[in-house]
Design a protein around this motif. Structure first.
Motif, short mmCIF file in Angstrom:
data_model
loop_
_atom_site.label_atom_id
_atom_site.label_comp_id
_atom_site.label_asym_id
_atom_site.label_seq_id
_atom_site.Cartn_x
_atom_site.Cartn_y
_atom_site.Cartn_z
N TYR A 46 -17.22 10.15 -21.59
CA TYR A 46 -16.36 10.22 -22.78
C TYR A 46 -15.94 11.66 -23.05
N ALA A 47 -16.90 12.60 -22.86
CA ALA A 47 -16.58 14.02 -23.04
C ALA A 47 -15.52 14.44 -22.03
N MET A 48 -15.62 13.92 -20.80
CA MET A 48 -14.62 14.22 -19.77
C MET A 48 -13.25 13.71 -20.18
N PHE A 49 -13.20 12.49 -20.72
CA PHE A 49 -11.92 11.93 -21.15
C PHE A 49 -11.28 12.77 -22.25
N GLY A 50 -12.11 13.30 -23.15
CA GLY A 50 -11.59 14.16 -24.19
C GLY A 50 -10.96 15.42 -23.62
N MET A 51 -11.62 16.01 -22.60
CA MET A 51 -11.08 17.19 -21.95
C MET A 51 -9.79 16.86 -21.19
N LEU A 52 -9.79 15.71 -20.51
CA LEU A 52 -8.60 15.29 -19.75
C LEU A 52 -7.42 15.04 -20.68
N LEU A 53 -7.70 14.45 -21.84
CA LEU A 53 -6.62 14.19 -22.80
C LEU A 53 -5.97 15.49 -23.25
N GLY A 54 -6.79 16.47 -23.62
CA GLY A 54 -6.26 17.75 -24.07
C GLY A 54 -5.47 18.47 -22.99
N ALA A 55 -6.03 18.52 -21.78
CA ALA A 55 -5.37 19.22 -20.68
C ALA A 55 -4.07 18.52 -20.28
N GLY A 56 -4.13 17.20 -20.15
CA GLY A 56 -2.94 16.45 -19.75
C GLY A 56 -1.81 16.56 -20.77
#
Length: 450
Positions: free
Chosen positions: A157-167
């Motif tokens: 879930y933490a990874m998805f949060g980072m991916l959302l911001g970067a994307g």
């Protein structure tokens, strides 16, 4: 062991890769949008970065401190303490984020001059950092919350949060930079909006009841005891991040003195490219830490050694392709960021020097991680600061006096080499201790068997 390391580190590696990639895309968009003004524009991002990193250092310190308390409280069946730690971190994130915004905006120009902003770079750095400073609360709360989510064991879930911001940042960059013709200011707006989306996504994890630690508004009243514990645990990671920013004051000013604006821009491009290699290796170390800690606690010393060897091999194999590309094709890579021929020439020469020790840089990260996992904060702290303060800072102050700009560039591989030697030496000492412990354990087992 390799499969286990991959399983535990894959989410962090993916998230770190995307984060590094969007930093690169951000710089490319700014460089291409500004054309002939690409050198001071990229320079503005470079000067702003270490000031922005101070706020991120505060966030990382809060996240590490809060994550430690939450994970230990959950393990000892103290959910109320875990909830109180969550609320305290949220409060401190909001309070310190606002304080940093107000202080940063009040002293923006002096700060930028301290970090090496020249008259040409100043307008771009100021335009970018004014917006980033205004959104410090978003960064502080978001990065701290990411660590708290990971502390609950939900690295995905933490990874998805980072991916959302970067994307989202990569999608918004061309809209604000080119579509609205806002240049570096557009890049800052895109960064803030993307981080806001990531922060809201991560906060929902606790606000929507998806976590084992439930958030309640009353928890925002901080606990003084937990606040002190969070700060005590998080001060180490903050000092490491702050030392990077302090080091950048000397590096930037040396570059300005011996090379001017072009050297600042070249360094910024090289630094962002190195993040593409450095940050995923940091993800590998995140996966290594629980393996080392668990097996050390279980007195499985041979497995500790095996996991460290695997991590070192993986780090080296991961960094080798990046080293070859950056060493063999520096000019075409620099040209992607800016059409300026002088920047391409200076950047290409610098890149070949800076990356010389890159394949072995994993020793630094793995070494610091191993000692953290073993509960030995002193060697972990020394290794975390060795490259930046112990080696790089003195070299940046001394070498340029004799070799000019080449001395600044040479300081990086020399400091990397010295830090790698130090890490390898400390790991070697620990390895010999493990071998002795393993032999004692085997003799004891044989004795019990008899």
């Amino acid at each position: 062991m390799g499969k286990l390391l991959f399983k535990l580190s894959a989410p962090s590696i993916i998230g770190m890769l995307v984060y590094a990639f969007y930093n690169i895309v951000d710089t490319i968009f700014v460089g291409r949008a500004l054309g002939e003004e690409s050198v001071p524009g990229i320079g503005g991002l470079v000067i702003s970065f270490p000031i922005h990193m101070l706020a991120m250092g505060v966030a990382i310190g809060l996240g590490v401190g809060g994550a430690s308390i939450i994970s230990r409280s959950l393990g000892s069946k103290e959910p109320h303490k875990a909830e109180k730690a969550l609320g305290t971190v949220f409060f401190l994130g909001i309070f310190l984020g606002l304080a940093y915004s107000l202080a940063g905006l009040a002293f923006l120009e002096p700060l930028l001059k301290l970090f090496g902003a020249t008259p040409n770079i100043m307008p771009y750095a100021k335009a970018y950092l004014e917006i980033i400073m205004a959104g410090s609360v978003v960064f502080t709360l978001g990065i701290a919350t990411e660590d708290l989510v990971r502390a609950e064991g939900n690295a995905r879930y933490a990874m998805f949060g980072m991916l959302l911001g970067a994307g989202l940042n990569m999608l918004l960059d061309p809209i604000f930079i080119f579509g609205f013709d806002l240049g570096v200011r557009g890049a800052a707006i895109a960064t803030i909006l993307a981080q806001l989306a990531s922060t809201v996504f991560l906060l929902r994890y606790f606000l929507a009841g998806k976590s084992s630690v439930t958030f309640k508004p009353k928890l925002l009243i901080p606990s003084s005891a937990i606040s002190k514990e969070v700060i005590a645990i998080g001060i180490g990671p903050f000092i490491v991040e702050a030392s990077n920013s302090v080091m950048m004051i000397f590096v930037n000013n040396a570059l300005v003195t011996y090379g001017g604006d072009v050297s600042i821009a070249a360094f910024g491009i090289i630094h962002r490219l190195l993040l593409l290699i450095f940050l995923p290796m940091l993800g590998i170390s995140f996966g290594l830490q629980p393996i080392v800690g668990y097996n050390f606690g279980a007195k499985q010393f041979s497995r500790v050694v095996e996991s460290v060897k695997v991590a070192l091999k993986v780090s080296t194999l991961f960094s080798l392709p990046g080293f070859l590309v950056m060493f063999l094709f520096p000019a075409p890579i620099i040209h992607i960021f800016s059409p300026d021929p002088e920047l391409t020439a200076v950047g290409a020469e610098a890149m070949r020097i800076v990356v010389l020790i890159l394949p072995f840089i994993g020793f630094q990260l793995v070494g610091a991680t191993v000692f953290q996992a073993l509960g030995k904060p002193r060697p972990a702290f020394i290794l975390s600061l060795a490259r930046q303060l112990l080696f790089l800072l003195p070299l940046v102050l001394v070498l340029p006096r004799f070799y000019g700009l080449a001395g600044v560039w040479a300081a990086f591989p020399i400091s990397d080499f010295l830090a790698c030697v130090l890490a390898a030496g400390l790991l070697g000492i620990e390895y010999r201790k493990f071998k002795k412990k393993e032999k004692k354990r085997e003799k004891l087992q044989i004795g019990l068997g008899k």
